[in-house]
Each structure stands twice: as C-alpha cells, then as structure tokens.
Motif scaffolding. Structure first.
Motif, PDB file in Angstrom:
ATOM      1  N   GLU A 261     -13.625  -7.424   2.333  1.00 36.80           N
ATOM      2  CA  GLU A 261     -12.426  -8.006   2.925  1.00 36.80           C
ATOM      3  C   GLU A 261     -11.687  -6.931   3.703  1.00 36.80           C
ATOM      4  O   GLU A 261     -11.595  -5.774   3.262  1.00 36.80           O
ATOM      5  CB  GLU A 261     -11.534  -8.565   1.813  1.00 36.80           C
ATOM      6  N   ALA A 263      -8.052  -5.753   5.273  1.00 36.80           N
ATOM      7  CA  ALA A 263      -6.615  -6.020   5.199  1.00 36.80           C
ATOM      8  C   ALA A 263      -5.852  -4.743   5.518  1.00 36.80           C
ATOM      9  O   ALA A 263      -6.109  -3.690   4.914  1.00 36.80           O
ATOM     10  CB  ALA A 263      -6.232  -6.534   3.810  1.00 36.80           C
ATOM     11  N   ASN A 264      -4.935  -4.825   6.467  1.00 38.77           N
ATOM     12  CA  ASN A 264      -4.084  -3.695   6.841  1.00 38.77           C
ATOM     13  C   ASN A 264      -4.877  -2.432   7.172  1.00 38.77           C
ATOM     14  O   ASN A 264      -4.515  -1.317   6.782  1.00 38.77           O
ATOM     15  CB  ASN A 264      -3.084  -3.386   5.709  1.00 38.77           C
ATOM     16  N   HIS A 268     -11.739  -3.600   1.670  1.00 36.71           N
ATOM     17  CA  HIS A 268     -11.737  -3.838   0.224  1.00 36.71           C
ATOM     18  C   HIS A 268     -13.111  -4.360  -0.167  1.00 36.71           C
ATOM     19  O   HIS A 268     -13.577  -5.382   0.336  1.00 36.71           O
ATOM     20  CB  HIS A 268     -10.646  -4.844  -0.142  1.00 36.71           C
TER      21      HIS A 268
END
Length: 317
Positions: A261, A263-264, A268
């Motif tokens: 994943e 994110a920012n 992850h």
C-alpha cells in the motif's frame, strides 16, 4: 488489616446490580505505590463501577477493595483519608470562583483556614489557574473546568489519586496540560489510578495499563509489554527512487508479501509478522535492485492491542 505493600488492591471483586447479571466478575489487580496505572475498557465494561466501589460509593456483591491495606467498605473513613477522587463530571456553579470552590473542599476535609489559603495558592499554580482564582466559573473553558476539578482532588495533599476520565471533553492542549500535571504529581510521590477510553493519551501518561472487558480483566502489564504482545504485520519502507506501478507489482510478487500500500510517500508492506520474514523481504528487495533508504516495522499502539484482543475475545476475524 490487609497487606500494605500496595496503594490499591482489588481482590476477587464481583458486582451484580440485578441477580445473576454481573457488572464485575472476579476482578483482581494491584497498584504499587508511586505508579500511574490506566484502567481501560469500552463503555459498560465496569470501570466506573470499580472506582465507585474503591471509593465506597457502591458496595461489592462479593470480594474486597483495599487502600493501603485497609478494606474500603469496612473502614471507609480511615481507608479514604489519603485519597483524592474525581468521579464522573462534577457540576459547575457559574457564579462561584476557584477560590470559593477550593475553600469549600478544604472545609469538607477539615483543613484549617490558614492551611486552606496556602494550599489554594499552591494547587492553582499546579493546575495553571493562578490568574483565575477570583474569576467566575461561567467564563471557564471545558479544559479549565477539568483542571479545577483535579485541583479539588489534590487540595488536601492526598497520597493516592483516583480519577474517572480526567481528560474527557478536552482538546489536545487540555489533554497535554492534564498529562503534564499528573506526571508532576507522580514525581512528587503520588500514586495515580485513572480510568479512560483515550488509549493514546493513556499510553503517554501511564506506567501500566489494565484492560477490562465484559466484566473481566483481560490484560495487565506495562505499556511497553502490552505493545510487544501485538505482532507487527506491516513494514514501512522508503526508497531513494520513485517507484512505478511495475515496481510495486514486483514488491507485491515477493513470496512473503501479502499486500503493498502507498500512503504519504511511504510504502507499507504487509507480511506475517515474523522477524525472519521481515529479514527475507528486505534481502529480496536489495537483491532485486531496490535502493531502500529506510525499513522498519510500523509502530504498535495500545489501540492495536485493544483491537486485537477485542477481536480474539469476541471471535471476530
């Protein structure tokens, strides 16, 4: 007399409001002198009932509550003499001032006038309300009201504080003020037992935590040990190069990876939580030409433990 080794000792406590319907079921724990211990659990789990028994506002169906070795329900006056308690949200009279409120509490505790005046000055400084001593409470924010409520519990210099949701309704600044104040009181030797449902705030404040659910204690340990009970199943990684969709697919195709994943700006990576698996994934990333700049298990919180233990207790997948 019971043992005086602990500031608080709860022994096989049971409470039924209706026959055979238990609010507390064989609850036992101890709090050492000088500790800050958080009492955690969902609404209706029995936290406030425990505190009311501990302060003699309720009688147990069976079991015992001791403070400094004295049975609270058999000898409440002696047991509760060294205790300051904040239970539920106290009423506020808008026309009173902090000086009025604290003077009243000082009289209730049988303090002498000169001592009351000296302590009012000290506790208002502790809770950062000195400039508001003679201001009417109607102008106070929620945070200021909560700080004043805590001031009433420490006016008579108790050895033990028992607090039910001391940070309820506060904004982050107000929570920090309460946290800093409790830490200062601990440094001065005060034992603090507090109930809360604010897991992150408890994590930053308490030495140990007790988890209560469905009338029973399900965990009691230091904050760090509680966190270590949770198997970390995600890795946060950063790379020197911008990763393409194909790069992410290649990471996802690594045998031990079960999800990827973004994110920012961080990647992850989900895995089985085993340290050896984490090592294997890192080795495979490097051997595949990825330039890894940082790679670490994601931080575990009390919330992660709470979610995991609640799922286990209730059979939730």
């Amino acid at each position: 007399m019971h043992t005086t080794e602990f500031a608080i000792e709860i022994e096989n406590l049971e409470k039924c409001y209706v026959k055979d319907v238990k609010v507390l079921d064989d609850v036992s724990f101890t709090v050492k002198k000088g500790e800050i211990v958080g009492y955690l659990g969902p609404n209706g789990s029995g936290k406030t009932t425990t505190i009311k028994i501990l302060t003699n506002l309720l009688s147990p169906t069976s079991g015992h509550a001791y403070i400094n070795g004295i049975d609270v329900n058999k000898n409440p006056k002696e047991a509760l003499k060294p205790v300051g308690a904040l239970i539920e949200v106290p009423g506020i009279y808008d026309y009173l001032t902090p000086h009025d409120v604290l003077r009243y509490h000082g009289k209730v505790h049988g303090m002498e006038k000169d001592k009351i005046d000296a302590r009012i000055e000290e506790v208002l400084k502790t809770v950062r309300l000195s400039d508001w001593e003679h201001k009417k409470l109607g102008a106070f924010s929620t945070g200021m009201q909560r700080r004043l409520a805590v001031a009433t519990t420490i006016l008579h210099e108790p050895e033990i504080l028992i607090l039910d949701e001391p940070a309820i309704g506060l904004d982050p600044k107000g929570m920090k003020e309460i946290r800093d104040m409790l830490k200062q009181l601990q440094r001065e030797g005060t034992t603090i037992f507090l109930s809360s449902h604010l897991l992150n705030e408890v994590s930053d404040t308490c030495d140990k935590v007790i988890f209560l659910d469905q009338t029973k204690v399900i965990a009691y340990d230091t904050v760090e040990n509680i966190k270590n009970m949770v198997s970390v199943k995600r890795i946060e990684a950063k790379f020197l190069d911008q990763l393409s969709t194909d790069d992410l697919d290649r990471i996802g195709a690594i045998a031990s990876v079960n999800e990827v994943e973004v994110a920012n700006g961080r990647i992850h990576i989900g895995f089985d939580g085993k340290p050896e698996t984490s090592h294997q994934i890192l080795a495979k990333l490097i051997s595949s030409g990825f330039r890894v700049s940082s790679y670490a298990p994601e931080t575990v919180s009390l919330e992660d433990f709470y979610v995991s233990i609640m799922s286990d207790e209730r059979g939730v997948n």
